[in-house]
Design a protein around this motif. Structure first.
Motif, PDB file in Angstrom:
ATOM      1  N   ASN A   8       0.814  -1.222   0.000  1.00 36.37           N
ATOM      2  CA  ASN A   8       0.000   0.000   0.000  1.00 36.37           C
ATOM      3  C   ASN A   8       0.844   1.267   0.000  1.00 36.37           C
ATOM      4  OD1 ASN A   8      -2.396  -1.500   0.115  1.00 36.37           O
ATOM      5  ND2 ASN A   8      -2.282  -1.652   2.352  1.00 36.37           N
ATOM      6  N   TYR A   9       2.160   1.120  -0.160  1.00 37.69           N
ATOM      7  CA  TYR A   9       3.032   2.298  -0.105  1.00 37.69           C
ATOM      8  C   TYR A   9       4.055   2.244  -1.247  1.00 37.69           C
ATOM      9  CZ  TYR A   9       5.244   6.309   2.219  1.00 37.69           C
ATOM     10  OH  TYR A   9       5.714   7.567   2.534  1.00 37.69           O
ATOM     11  N   LEU A  10       3.520   2.165  -2.446  1.00 42.13           N
ATOM     12  CA  LEU A  10       4.368   2.099  -3.636  1.00 42.13           C
ATOM     13  C   LEU A  10       4.599   3.467  -4.258  1.00 42.13           C
ATOM     14  CD1 LEU A  10       2.854  -1.086  -5.327  1.00 42.13           C
ATOM     15  CD2 LEU A  10       4.953  -0.926  -3.963  1.00 42.13           C
ATOM     16  N   GLY A  11       4.017   4.481  -3.641  1.00 43.10           N
ATOM     17  CA  GLY A  11       4.168   5.811  -4.214  1.00 43.10           C
ATOM     18  C   GLY A  11       3.635   5.855  -5.637  1.00 43.10           C
ATOM     19  N   LEU A  12       4.354   6.530  -6.507  1.00 39.48           N
ATOM     20  CA  LEU A  12       3.967   6.626  -7.917  1.00 39.48           C
ATOM     21  C   LEU A  12       4.823   5.733  -8.801  1.00 39.48           C
ATOM     22  CD1 LEU A  12       3.411  10.489  -8.168  1.00 39.48           C
ATOM     23  CD2 LEU A  12       1.662   8.694  -8.003  1.00 39.48           C
ATOM     24  N   ALA A  13       5.361   4.657  -8.184  1.00 41.24           N
ATOM     25  CA  ALA A  13       6.229   3.754  -8.956  1.00 41.24           C
ATOM     26  C   ALA A  13       5.528   3.211 -10.206  1.00 41.24           C
ATOM     27  CB  ALA A  13       6.733   2.618  -8.069  1.00 41.24           C
TER      28      ALA A  13
END
Length: 476
Positions: free
Chosen positions: A440-445
């Motif tokens: 849930n914390y992949l950013g804008l990858a």
């Protein structure tokens, strides 16, 4: 004498070695820089010069026609060429003697008004053009492979690492997109440098075209048209930035391939086992340890990067030349330029093989991502709590929780749930589990993957269609 070889034919370097040459180079690129190809380029330039001079009335057309036919048909006597070159110090006068003899009565017009370096430099430019065409095709193939990897693994979470420590979650597609972005820039560089590097050389003894009088510029221009090269605005006998640029380009390219190879080697370590090079029986085997599967292609790519880097330094050193004709620096190019192209082509070939068949273990990536028990996304919890607690206090509390989680080997979510202020700021246990889930914390990858894939006009439509398909899937 080595059994099976004639002693005088045993190569002495890895780029010529019967054993190693296809590990450190490719047959196609070696052919461009072979003695046969080089002398063919010398003859090509001499014939083009004769035609150019005939076109502006400097030599008879019949002589140019005869020289052209002779250059196309003659067989170079390499034993004689070697012997004469060792005496003269350069191969052009010896090759001119052979061409003049093959041209009969027209032989007196061979090499009219030219100097040795005119022919050698222009022949080298013709080799470079052929070599760049090969590199362009290999780069395009590598781009296609990396686009496929980035697209396929766009949403595959894995640990992003800084200073060899897990830092924040990324996706493998994002990593591949970063690799791809370098290759895209190298493709642009290759296109851009052509106009500067693919320039003919014809200027005479001291570069002033004095031997041709007022016809000099006309001959120079006609010669470059014959060979489909750019006409120089000034003599570049001792202005070697063009060749230094092309080898510097190869240094940048192999450096980027070395970065990719380093990532693959580290990710294929037993402790990570996230990727592996293509495998077939015996590849990467150890002579003593049956279990080994060594990353051979990556190792060769890294060696190539180190080798070409040294040649870049040699070429840059060769830019510093004396007066109107250098005493030595020019000769260093004879060593550096062919080897750089051959080794770079070998690195590209290894990269295509390695990445084209790369084994990706998505489960192991997720498993490694979970190793920290949620510590890898401590930043996510901190940023979520900061609006209520203030950034500094949130940082202090999360930092303390992280130390406890690490010391006690407990999941971060469990520890955070025991801090009332954090529990309240994050909104309860379920919210804490959400923030502590790396997926849930992949950013804008994933979106960065799209940007890289969409940066090229030919990819824009496909990326748009993929986004629509993804959105439709999410909606279902």
């Amino acid at each position: 004498m080595v059994r099976g070889f004639r002693s005088y034919k045993v190569p002495s370097t890895v780029i010529e070695s019967l054993i190693f040459r296809d590990m450190f180079g490719t047959p196609q690129m070696r052919a461009v820089f072979s003695d046969e190809a080089l002398t063919a380029r010398y003859l090509e330039v001499e014939a083009a010069l004769a035609r150019a001079e005939a076109s502006v009335g400097v030599i008879p057309k019949e002589a140019a026609d005869t020289i052209t036919r002779a250059a196309a048909k003659m067989r170079v006597d390499f034993d004689r060429l070697k012997r004469d070159t060792e005496i003269v110090g350069y191969p052009i006068l010896p090759i001119v003697h052979q061409l003049a003899e093959a041209s009969g009565a027209a032989g007196g017009w061979v090499h009219w008004g030219a100097t040795t370096q005119d022919i050698m430099d222009t022949a080298t430019v013709l080799q470079v053009r052929m070599a760049l065409d090969i590199m362009a095709a290999d780069l395009e193939a590598l781009r296609s492979i990396l686009r496929g990897i980035a697209r396929r693994y766009r949403n595959t979470p894995m640990a992003g690492r800084t200073h060899l420590q897990q830092a924040l979650p990324i996706t493998f597609g994002y990593k591949a997109a970063v690799w791809l972005s370098m290759i895209e820039r190298h493709a642009d560089r290759l296109t851009e440098l052509r106009a500067r590097v693919l320039t003919g050389q014809f200027a005479g003894a001291a570069g002033t075209l004095a031997s041709l009088g007022l016809s000099g510029f006309a001959v120079q221009d006609a010669l470059c048209r014959e060979l489909n090269l750019c006409t120089p605005i000034a003599t570049w006998h001792v202005a070697r930035d063009n060749f230094a640029e092309v080898v510097s380009f190869l240094g940048l390219l192999t450096g980027s391939l070395g970065k990719i190879a380093t990532d693959v080697m580290l990710m294929s370590a037993t402790e990570l086992s996230e990727v592996a090079e293509p495998f077939f029986r015996g590849r990467g085997a150890s002579s003593t340890m049956p279990q080994k599967r060594n990353p051979i292609s990556s190792e060769l790519i890294l060696a190539a990067a180190k080798s070409v880097r040294q040649q870049v330094g040699l070429m840059l050193d060769g830019v510093v030349q004396d007066f109107e004709r250098a005493t030595g620096p020019w000769h260093a190019e004879w060593l550096a330029l062919p080897e750089s192209f051959i080794v770079a082509a070998g690195a590209l070939s290894q990269a295509r093989f390695m990445l084209g068949g790369l084994t990706v273990d998505e489960d192991r990536m997720r498993s490694n991502l979970a190793l920290s028990g949620g510590l890898i996304v401590a930043e996510a919890a901190m940023m979520a709590a900061a609006p209520k607690l203030g950034r500094q206090k949130a940082h202090e509390l999360i930092y303390s929780a992280c130390r406890t989680a690490a010391a006690d080997r407990r999941p971060l979510a469990e520890v955070l749930s025991g801090y009332p202020e954090i529990f309240d700021a994050l909104g309860g246990e379920e919210a804490i589990r959400h923030y502590c889930d790396p997926a849930n914390y992949l950013g804008l990858a994933p979106e960065m993957v799209d940007r890289v894939l969409g940066a090229r006009p030919e990819n824009a439509q496909r990326v748009s269609e993929e986004r629509e398909t993804t959105a439709a899937g999410v909606g279902r």
